[in-house]
Motif scaffolding. Structure first.
Motif, mmCIF file in Angstrom:
data_model
loop_
_atom_site.group_PDB
_atom_site.id
_atom_site.type_symbol
_atom_site.label_atom_id
_atom_site.label_comp_id
_atom_site.label_asym_id
_atom_site.label_seq_id
_atom_site.Cartn_x
_atom_site.Cartn_y
_atom_site.Cartn_z
ATOM 1 N N ASP A 335 -94.480 25.043 0.007
ATOM 2 C CA ASP A 335 -95.908 24.993 -0.157
ATOM 3 C C ASP A 335 -96.496 26.324 -0.213
ATOM 4 O O ASP A 335 -97.599 26.621 -0.428
ATOM 5 C CB ASP A 335 -96.612 24.134 1.316
ATOM 6 N N GLY A 338 -93.548 28.284 -3.177
ATOM 7 C CA GLY A 338 -93.148 27.865 -4.371
ATOM 8 C C GLY A 338 -91.639 27.705 -4.548
ATOM 9 O O GLY A 338 -90.940 27.827 -3.684
ATOM 10 N N HIS A 390 -90.950 20.456 -7.746
ATOM 11 C CA HIS A 390 -91.441 21.018 -8.642
ATOM 12 C C HIS A 390 -91.179 20.454 -10.123
ATOM 13 O O HIS A 390 -92.241 20.500 -10.981
ATOM 14 C CB HIS A 390 -90.518 22.322 -8.836
ATOM 15 N N LYS A 474 -94.632 28.459 -11.534
ATOM 16 C CA LYS A 474 -95.536 27.500 -10.684
ATOM 17 C C LYS A 474 -96.374 26.772 -11.764
ATOM 18 O O LYS A 474 -97.190 27.240 -12.340
ATOM 19 C CB LYS A 474 -96.637 28.316 -9.723
ATOM 20 N N ALA A 478 -100.218 22.070 -10.180
ATOM 21 C CA ALA A 478 -99.512 21.580 -8.701
ATOM 22 C C ALA A 478 -100.619 21.568 -7.807
ATOM 23 O O ALA A 478 -100.453 20.516 -6.910
ATOM 24 C CB ALA A 478 -98.501 22.659 -8.379
#
Length: 497
Positions: A335, A338, A390, A474, A478
């Motif tokens: 968190d 990544g 991910h 990332k 997300a």
């Protein structure tokens, strides 16, 4: 919206207790422990099975490969079958099929029978975890799902740790038959508790089964695994070429069929996301390295070092425990930082440990082996959950719910390829080193050299993963998905077996 949440959440928090769903939760946990446990117990027993049946390693490894292929074949069917026939009914049916398969495995008279019965086990076991997670997810209120799903994480941590030890004790002091027969009383308890306490679920109409995809997928994956296994000995052999050709052709047809279906067995269009592709390829490299280690180490400890099955199980215990330590650390750090730094760190630990194992000799100390196993376990703990999360975050929003069966099934296929390919390569390298040494050579030295070569191959794949992790980025959405709270539950479901 925030006002309504603040009004209802305390009330839900006061009225709800895990104790109120303890009975159905235990039914799911018992079933999951039984299935996940069986994914690890066979590894320690492989040398004993080779001796008992008087066959070779390449044949016995199909007890693992066949099981994982069967798992991958039925995982995508979980959603359709529960919609069509009801969640409780299918969950109990899968537990019953797994238990029957276990009993059949315990009475197998030939390696071919054992492989067939392991396939039956896999057909039953493949849907237990995804259905179990979905059932409990619905039982818990939204603000308590994290703690409830944490309880379901127990079998995923305990089973890999206890499996090798339990298997070693049973093989050494009773019989290999009991690594399967022990599932009979556990399965009966799971069925009785589940039939009594699991809630009934409504059936849903209107979902269509992708029959063509269902038929093509097992042919493609099984034949490709067979071709990879034979290729480990000789890529130019007729069996390797046949397996890869038939499997490759079936895979191409399967992809075409799935892309044309309105309700496909697996949603392959998600591979259109480059972030998803990077994440899934990296997770596959991790799985290959991990399962390569899980298969090779028990063989080395028993065949080269001469340890008993129980001693082997105890030596493998630190790997599972270090993985259990690394997993919550990886989850918390994800968190903040990544997946990329965690994947790089974890895969570096794995590649370094496998490179150390590639330099093993007949006299390699037990301390060095355990240190390598601890590094592998810690690396996997740091890597797996962040990579799975991910991958989910990378999927296009409209396909998030379809990603879990796809990734779980694909992971089982990759495991089967890893087992088939690495055991085939190990066998060929041992033969090659034995031939080079001639009649006067020490067969133990040839075996150690073969193990070293195979560990080096696994280490090289992990090192490729380290480099590949630099490409991770990332996902843009997300943060948006995190707000909806679906990420954690789905990521846990992806852990599978």
């Amino acid at each position: 919206m925030s006002n309504s949440q603040s009004a209802t959440m305390p009330a839900g928090g006061e009225s709800f207790s895990i104790r109120s769903i303890l009975a159905p939760l235990m039914a799911v946990v018992v079933g999951m422990i039984m299935v996940i446990l069986d994914s690890t117990v066979v590894n320690v027993a492989i040398p004993e099975l080779v001796d008992y049946f008087g066959t070779d390693l390449k044949t016995v490894q199909w007890t693992v490969t066949g099981y994982t292929l069967a798992l991958s074949a039925v995982i995508p069917l979980a959603g359709w079958m529960t919609d069509r026939f009801g969640t409780k009914r299918i969950f109990l049916l899968t537990i019953a099929l797994f238990t029957i398969g276990s009993v059949l495995c315990s009475i197998a008279q030939t390696p071919e029978q054992l492989i067939l019965y392991r396939v039956i086990q896999g057909l039953g076991g493949g849907m237990v975890s995804p259905i179990g997670f979905a059932m409990v997810f619905k039982l818990a209120p939204p603000d308590k799902r994290g703690s409830v799903m944490g309880v379901l994480g127990i079998p995923m941590l305990l089973a890999p740790a206890l499996g090798p030890v339990l298997s070693g004790w049973l093989v050494e002091y009773i019989s290999w038959h009991w690594i399967f027969l022990i599932n009979l009383p556990i399965g009966i308890v799971a069925l009785l508790v589940g039939a009594r306490f699991l809630p009934k679920s409504e059936r849903k109409e209107g979902t269509r089964l992708d029959i063509v995809g269902m038929l093509l997928a097992p042919v493609a994956f099984a034949m490709l695994a067979y071709g990879v296994s034979e290729g480990g000995t000789s890529w130019s052999s007729a069996s390797a070429i046949t397996g890869l050709s038939v499997g490759g052709g079936a895979l191409i047809l399967f992809i075409a069929v799935e892309l044309l279906q309105k309700q496909p067995l697996l949603e392959l269009r998600v591979f259109g996301s480059s972030d998803f592709v990077r994440g899934i390829l990296l997770s596959w490299l991790s799985v290959i390295a991990l399962f390569g280690c899980m298969i090779l180490i028990p063989l080395y400890l028993q065949n080269v070092k001469g340890y008993s099955p129980l001693e082997t199980g105890l030596i493998l215990l630190p790997q599972a425990l270090s993985s259990a330590v690394g997993m919550p650390i990886g989850g918390r750090l994800f968190d903040r930082i990544g997946a990329r730094p965690l994947a790089m760190t974890g895969l570096t630990l794995i590649s370094v440990s496998l490179f150390l194992l590639s330099r093993i000799t007949v006299d390699t100390s037990l301390g060095m082996i355990i240190l390598s196993l601890v590094m592998v376990g810690l690396g996997m703990g740091l890597t797996m959950m962040p990579l799975n999360t991910h991958v989910l975050n990378s999927a296009p929003r409209q396909w998030v719910t379809r990603v879990t069966p796809l990734t779980t099934a694909a992971q089982q296929v990759v495991v089967s390829f890893a087992v088939a390919g690495l055991t085939g390569y190990l066998t060929s390298q041992i033969k090659s080193h034995g031939a080079d040494a001639g009649a006067a050579g020490n067969p133990l030295v040839a075996a150690v050299a073969g193990f070293g070569d195979t560990f080096f191959l696994a280490a090289s794949l992990a090192a490729v993963g380290v480099v590949f992790s630099l490409l991770l980025r990332k996902p843009k959405k997300a943060a948006e998905e995190k707000k909806e709270g679906s990420r954690e539950a789905d990521a846990s479901m992806m852990m599978g077996h």
